[in-house]
Design a protein around this motif. Sequence first.
Motif, PDB file in Angstrom:
ATOM      1  N   HIS A   1       0.844  -1.207   0.000  1.00  0.00           N
ATOM      2  CA  HIS A   1       0.000   0.000   0.000  1.00  0.00           C
ATOM      3  C   HIS A   1       0.878   1.257   0.000  1.00  0.00           C
ATOM      4  O   HIS A   1       0.608   2.204  -0.734  1.00  0.00           O
ATOM      5  N   ALA A   2       1.947   1.236   0.809  1.00  0.00           N
ATOM      6  CA  ALA A   2       2.819   2.418   0.894  1.00  0.00           C
ATOM      7  C   ALA A   2       3.506   2.674  -0.447  1.00  0.00           C
ATOM      8  O   ALA A   2       3.615   3.829  -0.887  1.00  0.00           O
ATOM      9  N   PHE A   3       3.950   1.592  -1.103  1.00  0.00           N
ATOM     10  CA  PHE A   3       4.630   1.761  -2.397  1.00  0.00           C
ATOM     11  C   PHE A   3       3.720   2.506  -3.380  1.00  0.00           C
ATOM     12  O   PHE A   3       4.115   3.483  -4.008  1.00  0.00           O
ATOM     13  N   PHE A   4       2.475   2.023  -3.482  1.00  0.00           N
ATOM     14  CA  PHE A   4       1.584   2.642  -4.468  1.00  0.00           C
ATOM     15  C   PHE A   4       1.180   4.061  -4.054  1.00  0.00           C
ATOM     16  O   PHE A   4       1.090   4.956  -4.888  1.00  0.00           O
ATOM     17  N   LYS A   5       0.960   4.242  -2.772  1.00  0.00           N
ATOM     18  CA  LYS A   5       0.591   5.583  -2.299  1.00  0.00           C
ATOM     19  C   LYS A   5       1.737   6.562  -2.616  1.00  0.00           C
ATOM     20  O   LYS A   5       1.514   7.647  -3.138  1.00  0.00           O
TER      21      LYS A   5
END
Length: 480
Positions: free
Chosen positions: A168-172
């Motif tokens: 999730h952090a990567f895409f955010k």
Amino acid sequence: MFGVRCLRLVLRHCSSAVLPKHAVAAKLLRVQEALEVQNPTNMDVKVQGWVRSVRSQKEILFLHVNDGSSLESLQVVADTGLEPRDLAFGSSVEVQGKLIKSPYQRQNVELVADSIRVVGTCDVVAFPVKYKTRQTLDYLRQFPHLRCRSNTLSALLRIRSEATAAIHAFFKDHGYLHVHTPIITSNDCEGAGEVFQLKPATKDADSEENPHFFNVPAFLTVSGQLHLEAITGAFTKAFTFGPTFRAENSHSRRHLSEFYMVEAEFAFVDSLQEIMQVMEDLFKKVTGTVLSKCLHDVGLFHKHVAPGQEGKLEHILKSRFITMSYSEAIEILKRAPHVFTYKPEWGLDLQREHEKYLVEHCGEIPVFVFNYPYDLKPFYMRDNEDGPRHTVAAVDLLVPDIGELCGGSLREDRLDLLQSRLRRMGQEDNYQWYLELRQFGSTPHGGFGMGFERYLQCILGVESIKDVIPFPRSSHSCVL
Ligand code: 4AD
Ligand code: MG
């Protein structure tokens, strides 16, 4: 060395002399928080968890309590007079006392108990999980409701949770919108007929005039891709990460009937290169985060479950992933000094043995294979219009030991080509909405899906996919 007499003095000192028992409300700490306290000067704390070991030594009782927050357990020391009658390993307990600097080098802190309360007893003889001997994943798989209490599965669940957050952090961080794509759908995105059809369990929910609850046949999704494509009609980058379902009658160590897929879709993209770059960046970034946040948990797998995996993973992380076309891959396979069960032939799907050979051939570095035969791939992939060996702009990422980890493509954004392909398949009416996406401000676009369980298998070296998901579902098996 810290002797029993000395410990007794500490116990007395902490439990009576320093503060009146009820002067300070004990702070509830998770085991991990307790273990990380740097300066534990008789802090009044309470810890809740499950007993991993009990050992009585003369007048001193040693307990190890674990609450799932860390691989390490918190050592509790107590006067044997405080030992509840039904205290046993596996039981759930609440311990209150003072956190002190531990005299032992192995740990920073320990909890000197004022009180130990057994919340739930444990029938030690019948309890199938043992802590003294390491139990194999094969053995633990028999107890899907209890195996999260073992060190191995609890480590796996923490890694799974961190990897989810890292994805999730990567895409955010890269500007993607997170979208909940539906679980119930009326399409079979991959067109392979591997869908589970949904029907109400009660007969009255259907009527004779309308045999379908949703008016149309409905299925559990095999992929959120088509819905993501709709979203990238308004957002340049989107991703989804949820359960997907495949009715494949496969007993391989890489297939589940219910698995989690990370899917990304981007507008204004017209080269497979860009898609491959996101796959590689995602793999490396998420793995880096998991390795730093779950050092000990990953270490357990690399040490006890898959010795040698740590080096393999380091090699993967420091290498640039390799790219080759499907046609080149077939040539390599044909030249291989190796007898395959399935003869490699242009136009046929790559089998597990072929994928394995290709990765070995590339020095155990992940390899992108692109431009697959048109006839092998689903209808939505972009036609390369390159006959006579007709291909589509598809790409699979193959990784050591696992084989296919990601599958992606450029999507067919040309209305006329898509329409004629769907017409030939007799599916034009069902996909009117999908065709309309190409009618109203379409863009060249593409994306990919990564199997989350296969990703975990790849970084941890776990052989069976059933051991990287809490409650595995596969053909002929839906326990719990
Ligand atoms: O290659 P697949 O079928 O691709 C798609 O579904 C695309 N619609 C994704 C996209 O472009 N948005 O599946 C993607 C990945 C595979 O590479 C594999 O890692 C995993 O999903 N996968 C499975 N994992 C576990 N069990 C199964 N039965 C799986 N089937 C596919
Ligand atoms: Mg695939």
